[in-house]
Enzyme design. Structure first.
Site, PDB file in Angstrom:
ATOM      1  N   GLU A   1       0.811  -1.220   0.000  1.00  0.00           N
ATOM      2  CA  GLU A   1       0.000   0.000   0.000  1.00  0.00           C
ATOM      3  C   GLU A   1       0.848   1.275   0.000  1.00  0.00           C
ATOM      4  O   GLU A   1       0.593   2.190  -0.767  1.00  0.00           O
ATOM      5  CB  GLU A   1      -0.919   0.015   1.232  1.00  0.00           C
ATOM      6  CG  GLU A   1      -2.103  -0.931   1.134  1.00  0.00           C
ATOM      7  CD  GLU A   1      -3.184  -0.399   0.213  1.00  0.00           C
ATOM      8  OE1 GLU A   1      -3.049   0.738  -0.274  1.00  0.00           O
ATOM      9  OE2 GLU A   1      -4.159  -1.126  -0.024  1.00  0.00           O
ATOM     10  N   SER A   2       1.818   1.353   0.888  1.00  0.00           N
ATOM     11  CA  SER A   2       2.486   2.633   1.142  1.00  0.00           C
ATOM     12  C   SER A   2       3.978   2.527   1.339  1.00  0.00           C
ATOM     13  O   SER A   2       4.621   3.532   1.634  1.00  0.00           O
ATOM     14  CB  SER A   2       1.889   3.256   2.416  1.00  0.00           C
ATOM     15  OG  SER A   2       2.145   2.408   3.531  1.00  0.00           O
TER      16      SER A   2
END
Length: 551
Positions: free
Chosen positions: A154-155
């Site tokens: 995701e990040s």
């Protein structure tokens, strides 16, 4: 049995550098659906052979990469992990997602990590403070341990990352979904970036999706990325055509077709990193963090003092707080290193409540209401009423109100002009109005504070470009007077333009050289480094002869 060692974790490969911040919504950080050979749909046109040439990542050098020998998939009954101690052994025991390492899309991302073998170790080094804490939250709900790796997809475990769709935090919540799952977002605080709050919200959401899709984790993960409506419509479409409705056969957005394989590739690599020759960051299987309830608003600099930590430590562990203090309306909690929890609680209990935040004394002017005053100081009517023991909204011209904020009011600010710079003073807090040519580095020297502290106080990166007219918050041990100002500048000069920098997770010699405007080769000479390997916590001595380069 061999112990797994990280491979060159201090220096990022050129090919991985442009991918360090990719997330599910068109951010950079790890392998994206556009890297390597294009794979589309459930019936790819091209098959991946056992030997492949890695496609250079965006921003990589033009020199061709060597051919990578792809390890054959292990038999699913005997993974034979290389390391069983530490957190990763515990993570492997909790794996529960299907083993799809021989699927073409999964193999594609295994190959990507083999071609960029430093990347995963760098991301996990950045994530290290949070990993044990998040794993325990996952285990408490009896969820698959692979979810610990989902923020890598995701990040890249960067809480400060925003996607093009305004998703934020390590779990990449968009504003509406974050609000739906109780993550407050206002001027003071963004719960999407709060490690504790966002982890609970993400696990709640994933549990809900798992139930919605009848216990199919791959569909639940696809819905986390694309939305449950998108996945449900794809299932309905396949049902109407008499086609299979499992994840691999659905006609999903291209990003979602690659989202789940990226996680399953990480599952395979963590199962046996030595087999795939991809380094993991070693993480002890022991608690690192504790959650502390504050019982009310608290300035972060005071929290740092009570916990005997730097302000940078506090903000790194609690990135959800955007300002100098916690949100007046809550949440009132902080994550702290476990060994600092008890001393902090003792010190907080002894702290008078009136010393938790800086206070202003505001004189009510004609036409003002509590609503006007609350908006002016970025606080709430309810907090003003509690603070001033008001039983209604009625206030009178000439009354004085106590305002819990570190911002200056016209009656408590003494302003002066010094060489064209406007400096405000309230207690031990200065407010500097940025002038053309100002840089964070120069201001840090002027006020005799560290570059990292100055950046943390203002919630900006240490290499940020300043805008003329911007106001910066500066904290000092005592009140700065006109006489003390030149003294602060002299102190900075007396240091000989030398500072000691503590390496943070995700740092490389290249990023540090850009931040401070020095050459990598000079950093190596000053610190007697043999190569590019550096580790979080390592102290580097930097000799600064000029201003850092602007980003």
């Amino acid at each position: 049995m061999k112990k797994n060692k990280p491979k060159g974790l201090g220096g990022a490969l050129l090919g991985a550098a442009a991918l360090l911040l990719s997330a599910c919504a068109s951010m950079d950080g790890g392998p994206s659906a556009q890297d390597g050979p294009v794979l589309t749909g459930a019936d790819p046109a091209a098959k991946t052979s056992q030997t492949t040439t890695a496609t250079p990542s965006r921003g990589a050098a033009t020199k061709p990469k060597p051919r990578i020998e792809v390890a054959r998939p292990l038999t699913h009954t005997s993974p034979a992990p290389a390391v069983d101690e530490g957190l990763w052994g515990r993570v492997r025991q909790g794996f529960a997602l299907p083993d799809e390492r021989d699927h073409e899309r999964v193999l594609h991302y295994i190959q990507w990590h083999q071609a960029n073998s430093d990347y995963l170790g760098q991301v996990l080094a950045r994530a290290e403070p949070y990993l044990h804490y998040i794993l325990e939250e996952i285990e408490a709900r009896d969820l698959p341990a692979e979810l610990l790796l989902l923020p890598v997809v995701e990040s890249a475990y960067r809480p400060d990352v925003y996607s093009s769709g305004q998703a934020a935090g390590i779990w990449q919540f968009i504003p509406s979904t974050g609000s739906h799952f109780g993550l407050h977002q206002n001027w003071w605080y963004d719960g999407r970036k709060d490690i504790h709050a966002s982890t609970h919200a993400a696990l709640n959401y994933l549990t809900q999706l798992h139930e919605r899709f009848n216990g199919d984790w791959l569909l639940a993960l696809a819905a986390y990325n694309a939305g449950q409506g998108t996945v449900s419509r794809a299932i309905t479409r396949n049902e109407s055509l008499g086609q299979p409705t499992d994840y691999w056969n659905l006609d999903l957005p291209r990003e979602t077709q690659h989202y789940v394989p990226r996680l399953l590739a990480l599952q395979a690599i963590v199962t046996d990193p030595e087999h795939y020759q991809v380094g993991l960051w070693p993480v002890p299987d022991e608690p690192r963090l504790g959650l502390v309830e504050l019982g009310g608003q608290l300035e972060l600099s005071i929290a740092a003092e009570l916990a005997d930590l730097s302000l940078d430590d506090i903000t790194q562990l609690n990135p959800g707080f955007h300002r100098w203090a916690t949100d007046p309306e809550g949440p009132h909690h902080l994550l702290l290193p476990l060994d600092r929890v008890e001393p902090f609680q003792i010190a907080l209990a002894a702290l008078p409540r009136e010393q938790r935040v800086s206070w202003l004394r505001h004189r009510v002017q004609p036409g003002e209401t509590l609503g006007h005053i609350a908006a002016r100081y970025n606080t709430t009517i309810a907090l003003l009423q509690r603070t001033n023991e008001l039983r209604s909204h009625i206030i009178r011209v000439g009354d004085h109100l106590l305002i819990p904020t570190a911002e200056p009011s016209p009656e408590t600010v003494t302003a002066r002009q010094d060489e064209g710079r406007s400096v405000s003073r309230t207690h031990n807090t200065l407010h500097h109005r940025v002038q053309p040519g100002d840089t964070l580095w120069a201001l840090a020297r002027t006020y005799d504070v560290s570059l990292q502290e100055l950046a943390a106080w203002n919630r900006i990166s240490s290499d940020a470009t300043l805008r003329p007219g911007q106001t910066l918050l500066i904290r000092q041990a005592g009140t700065t007077t006109a006489a003390a100002q030149p003294a602060a500048m002299a102190t900075g000069a007396a240091r000989g333009n030398t500072l000691t920098y503590a390496v943070r997770p995700g740092d490389s010699l290249s990023s540090i050289s850009r931040r401070f405007g020095v050459r990598v080769s000079d950093i190596q000479v000053w610190n007697q480094l043999d190569g590019h390997l550096i580790r979080p916590g390592q102290q580097l001595h930097l000799h600064l002869d000029g201003h850092p380069q602007e980003s």
